[in-house]
Design a protein around this motif. Structure first.
Motif, mmCIF file in Angstrom:
data_model
loop_
_atom_site.group_PDB
_atom_site.id
_atom_site.type_symbol
_atom_site.label_atom_id
_atom_site.label_comp_id
_atom_site.label_asym_id
_atom_site.label_seq_id
_atom_site.Cartn_x
_atom_site.Cartn_y
_atom_site.Cartn_z
ATOM 1 N N TRP A 73 -9.225 -3.408 -12.150
ATOM 2 C CA TRP A 73 -8.056 -4.256 -11.994
ATOM 3 C C TRP A 73 -7.751 -4.441 -10.507
ATOM 4 O O TRP A 73 -8.010 -3.576 -9.680
ATOM 5 N N GLY A 74 -7.153 -5.581 -10.176
ATOM 6 C CA GLY A 74 -6.858 -5.886 -8.784
ATOM 7 C C GLY A 74 -5.474 -5.444 -8.366
ATOM 8 O O GLY A 74 -4.729 -4.798 -9.106
ATOM 9 N N ASP A 75 -5.147 -5.833 -7.123
ATOM 10 C CA ASP A 75 -3.846 -5.452 -6.569
ATOM 11 C C ASP A 75 -2.686 -6.089 -7.337
ATOM 12 O O ASP A 75 -1.586 -5.523 -7.375
ATOM 13 N N GLY A 76 -2.923 -7.266 -7.924
ATOM 14 C CA GLY A 76 -1.865 -7.878 -8.715
ATOM 15 C C GLY A 76 -1.494 -7.026 -9.908
ATOM 16 O O GLY A 76 -0.314 -6.920 -10.264
ATOM 17 N N GLU A 77 -2.502 -6.413 -10.549
ATOM 18 C CA GLU A 77 -2.213 -5.524 -11.683
ATOM 19 C C GLU A 77 -1.478 -4.268 -11.196
ATOM 20 O O GLU A 77 -0.609 -3.749 -11.898
ATOM 21 N N THR B 79 0.844 -1.195 0.000
ATOM 22 C CA THR B 79 0.000 0.000 0.000
ATOM 23 C C THR B 79 0.878 1.244 0.000
ATOM 24 O O THR B 79 1.712 1.434 0.904
ATOM 25 N N PRO B 80 0.746 2.097 -1.010
ATOM 26 C CA PRO B 80 1.599 3.298 -1.082
ATOM 27 C C PRO B 80 1.157 4.363 -0.060
ATOM 28 O O PRO B 80 0.040 4.348 0.450
ATOM 29 N N ASP B 81 2.055 5.283 0.194
ATOM 30 C CA ASP B 81 1.745 6.398 1.099
ATOM 31 C C ASP B 81 0.686 7.297 0.475
ATOM 32 O O ASP B 81 0.720 7.555 -0.745
ATOM 33 N N LEU C 6 -3.006 3.644 -7.632
ATOM 34 C CA LEU C 6 -3.770 2.547 -7.053
ATOM 35 C C LEU C 6 -5.262 2.816 -7.154
ATOM 36 O O LEU C 6 -6.030 1.908 -7.509
ATOM 37 N N ASP C 7 -5.680 4.036 -6.883
ATOM 38 C CA ASP C 7 -7.102 4.372 -7.001
ATOM 39 C C ASP C 7 -7.582 4.225 -8.443
ATOM 40 O O ASP C 7 -8.682 3.714 -8.694
ATOM 41 N N MET C 8 -6.784 4.676 -9.396
ATOM 42 C CA MET C 8 -7.182 4.605 -10.798
ATOM 43 C C MET C 8 -7.208 3.132 -11.283
ATOM 44 O O MET C 8 -8.047 2.763 -12.113
#
Length: 230
Positions: free
Chosen positions: A147-151, A128-130, A139-141
């Motif tokens: 798309w998931g966290d893997g992407e 998780t980025p700052d 991450l929001d976009m």
């Protein structure tokens, strides 16, 4: 004739006929050569008779390979494999030799190529980025596009390689610019006029490019792994 009482009486007279004496036949002794010749003639005659009895089809000495032809019987046929070289069919009245059939060619099927999974461009988890950082915006976009966290992890690995997530990153030799290293950088103007300084504008353009060309960040990362660029 003798006289008897004044009459002539006939008197029988014996006539002796001399028979010539037969000479004795001289006895001849047979020599040993005559005896041997007689024995040889007898043996030859006996052999001739025996040959004609055993082999009535020959007027002379029977051949040791001669066999009387007989009616064909399938049960008399035998198959013999000679050292794997020929296939021989033996019959009672002869034999046939046939060349061994050539083996069928062996076809080696090419190894099946496993289809690459969608996530073949796997990258280490980005975490998780700052808040407020360029990665947090990305991450929001990424989630907004479904798309998931893997992407997101693939995206982080990709842009770490391209620009280190530096908004002002510039490649002097190619002219690529920004976080996604747009070439030229002015392409990002389609996402906003502040493309030179705004990370959100650069990220929005970069995700659109990745989705249109590679389908997802992991697809772009896999291509970058193979080719060194995306």
């Amino acid at each position: 004739m003798g006289r008897h009482s004044g009459e002539l009486v006939p008197v029988k007279t014996a006539v002796v006929v001399a028979t010539p004496m037969k000479r004795p036949v001289p006895v001849r002794r047979r020599s040993r050569s005559h005896a041997a010749l007689f024995a040889f003639a007898f043996a030859a005659s006996a052999a001739f008779v025996l040959v004609n009895v055993v082999d009535p089809y020959s007027g002379a000495t029977a051949s040791p390979y001669f066999r009387v032809p007989q009616a064909y019987d399938p049960s008399d046929v035998q198959a013999l494999d000679v050292a794997g070289a020929y296939e021989v069919t033996i019959q009672r009245d002869g034999y046939d030799v046939m060349a061994k059939p050539e083996p069928a060619p062996v076809i080696i099927e090419p190894a099946a190529v496993e289809e690459e999974e969608e996530s073949s461009g796997w990258a280490p988890p980005a975490g998780t980025p700052d808040p407020g950082t360029a990665q947090a915006i990305a991450l929001d976009m990424v989630h907004a596009r479904g798309w998931g966290d893997g992407e997101f992890s693939c995206l982080v690995a990709l842009w770490n390689r391209e620009s280190g997530w530096n908004v002002y990153a510039s490649n002097g030799s190619s002219g690529a610019y920004g976080i996604p290293q747009a070439l030229p950088g002015s392409k990002m103007g389609s996402a906003g006029g502040d493309w030179e300084t705004n990370p959100a504008t650069q990220i929005a353009w970069g995700l659109g490019y990745i989705g249109d060309r590679y389908g997802s960040p992991c697809g772009a990362w896999a291509h970058s792994e193979d080719a060194g660029w995306y």
